[in-house]
Design a protein around this motif. Structure first.
Motif, short mmCIF file in Angstrom:
data_model
loop_
_atom_site.label_atom_id
_atom_site.label_comp_id
_atom_site.label_asym_id
_atom_site.label_seq_id
_atom_site.Cartn_x
_atom_site.Cartn_y
_atom_site.Cartn_z
N GLY A 11 0.78 -1.23 0.00
CA GLY A 11 0.00 0.00 0.00
C GLY A 11 0.81 1.27 0.00
O GLY A 11 0.25 2.38 0.02
N ALA A 12 2.14 1.16 0.00
CA ALA A 12 3.00 2.35 0.02
C ALA A 12 3.13 2.96 -1.37
O ALA A 12 2.97 2.28 -2.39
CB ALA A 12 4.38 1.99 0.55
N LEU A 13 3.42 4.25 -1.40
CA LEU A 13 3.69 4.97 -2.64
C LEU A 13 5.19 4.94 -2.91
O LEU A 13 5.98 5.09 -1.98
CB LEU A 13 3.22 6.42 -2.52
N VAL A 14 5.59 4.76 -4.16
CA VAL A 14 7.01 4.69 -4.50
C VAL A 14 7.40 5.85 -5.40
O VAL A 14 6.81 6.06 -6.46
CB VAL A 14 7.36 3.35 -5.19
N ILE A 15 8.40 6.60 -4.95
CA ILE A 15 9.02 7.67 -5.73
C ILE A 15 10.38 7.15 -6.19
O ILE A 15 11.11 6.55 -5.40
CB ILE A 15 9.21 8.94 -4.88
N SER A 16 10.72 7.37 -7.45
CA SER A 16 12.03 6.90 -7.93
C SER A 16 12.90 8.06 -8.34
O SER A 16 12.42 9.08 -8.84
CB SER A 16 11.87 5.94 -9.11
N LEU A 17 14.20 7.91 -8.11
CA LEU A 17 15.23 8.79 -8.64
C LEU A 17 16.11 7.91 -9.51
O LEU A 17 16.95 7.15 -9.02
CB LEU A 17 16.07 9.41 -7.51
N SER A 18 15.90 7.97 -10.82
CA SER A 18 16.57 7.05 -11.74
C SER A 18 16.48 7.59 -13.16
O SER A 18 15.71 8.51 -13.44
CB SER A 18 15.92 5.66 -11.66
N PRO A 19 17.25 7.02 -14.10
CA PRO A 19 17.19 7.48 -15.48
C PRO A 19 15.82 7.19 -16.11
O PRO A 19 15.13 6.24 -15.74
CB PRO A 19 18.29 6.66 -16.18
N SER A 20 15.44 8.02 -17.06
CA SER A 20 14.18 7.82 -17.78
C SER A 20 14.26 6.57 -18.66
O SER A 20 15.34 6.18 -19.10
CB SER A 20 13.86 9.04 -18.65
N GLY A 21 13.11 5.95 -18.90
CA GLY A 21 13.06 4.79 -19.78
C GLY A 21 13.65 3.53 -19.19
O GLY A 21 13.89 2.56 -19.92
N THR A 22 13.88 3.50 -17.88
CA THR A 22 14.43 2.32 -17.23
C THR A 22 13.35 1.60 -16.44
O THR A 22 12.31 2.18 -16.12
CB THR A 22 15.59 2.70 -16.29
N PRO A 23 13.57 0.32 -16.09
CA PRO A 23 12.56 -0.42 -15.32
C PRO A 23 12.19 0.25 -13.99
O PRO A 23 11.01 0.25 -13.61
CB PRO A 23 13.23 -1.78 -15.09
#
Length: 287
Positions: A205-217
């Motif tokens: 139920g948690a929300l996930v924020i990512s810091l990563s390159p675009s177009g990646t998994p």
């Protein structure tokens, strides 16, 4: 069009271009300063393609035509003249490689700044401001970024933790609830263990924020992806510039959350600063 990111974008998207368009892209990347003084017929001749191919290339990278492309390129070169990534060799002096590393870092931060999506940042700040708990996940070089993030958000009176061990990360993800947030940090965006942890967090139920390159998994899986596109040779050097870029985005998010929490938090931070003073040597020479 993000003008200071044009050459980087051309380089990143060459694999998606037609073979004739790639010829134009390769010439542009090899002689960017010459392009702004050329006519369309000149570029077509130098790249050994037709004039319509040049027009298609311009449109493929988001420009209306050749004149629009030249104007955008001229602005990019004025804002970030040193597009080429640095290389270190055994003959470099300390001053030489110090300058290369610092210049490359400055350029990386400029490119990341100009490519930021303000809407994604705003969504992330709003979500983080209302979170019950914030966990930061990162492996390898990203683990130090996760630890720095935990330190910053801990100071903001938020329940936070940083995990870089796969087993503990799994247990932490399974203990999350609705209203909790995971910030998944990855300089490659392709770490399978991180993707597994993200899935567990979302299932809880948690929300996930990512810091990563675009177009990646990793960016594709996140609920709120923040794209950080940095090219570095991770096979040879530690990804210095990308790590600093990730740290800068953490700073942006922390400042956003701090601003949203008002005067009460400001007084708390002042209290922490006062409380740390007795731990420091009381000598003006060491301030």
């Amino acid at each position: 069009m993000k003008t200071t990111n044009l050459l980087h974008m051309i380089d990143s998207n060459m694999s998606n271009m037609r073979r004739s368009e790639r010829k134009v892209a390769e010439y542009v990347l090899s002689q960017p300063h010459d392009i702004i003084h050329m006519r369309i017929v000149d570029l077509a001749q130098e790249a050994h393609v037709s004039e319509p191919t040049v027009v298609r290339f311009c449109r493929a990278i988001g420009c209306d035509g050749f004149q629009s492309f030249k104007l955008t390129l001229a602005q990019q070169l004025a804002a970030a003249p040193s597009f080429v990534e640095y290389t270190i060799d055994e003959y470099d002096s300390v001053m030489n490689y110090s300058t290369k590393v610092i210049d490359a870092t400055i350029e990386t931060l400029t490119r990341v700044r100009d490519a930021l999506d303000p809407e994604a940042l705003e969504q992330a700040v709003i979500a983080l401001s209302g979170a019950n708990r914030v966990d930061f996940y990162g492996f390898g070089g990203s683990s130090s970024v996760a630890m720095d993030a935990q330190h910053k958000f801990f100071r903001l009176q938020m329940i936070s933790a940083a995990y870089s061990d796969a087993h503990i990360q799994t247990m932490a993800a399974l203990s999350l609830n609705k209203g909790d947030i995971v910030v998944a940090i990855s300089q490659t965006g392709r770490t399978q263990t991180l993707l597994d942890s993200m899935s567990l967090a979302q299932d809880a139920g948690a929300l996930v924020i990512s810091l990563s390159p675009s177009g990646t998994p990793v960016s594709s899986k996140a609920d709120i992806p923040i794209f950080i596109d940095v090219d570095e040779d991770t096979e040879i050097f530690t990804p210095i510039s990308s790590r600093i870029a990730h740290l800068s985005i953490i700073d942006i998010l922390a400042v956003g959350v701090a601003n949203s929490r008002g005067d009460e938090l400001t007084e708390h931070l002042r209290k922490i600063k006062r409380g740390l003073q007795p731990l420091r040597i009381k000598n003006k020479l060491y301030r």
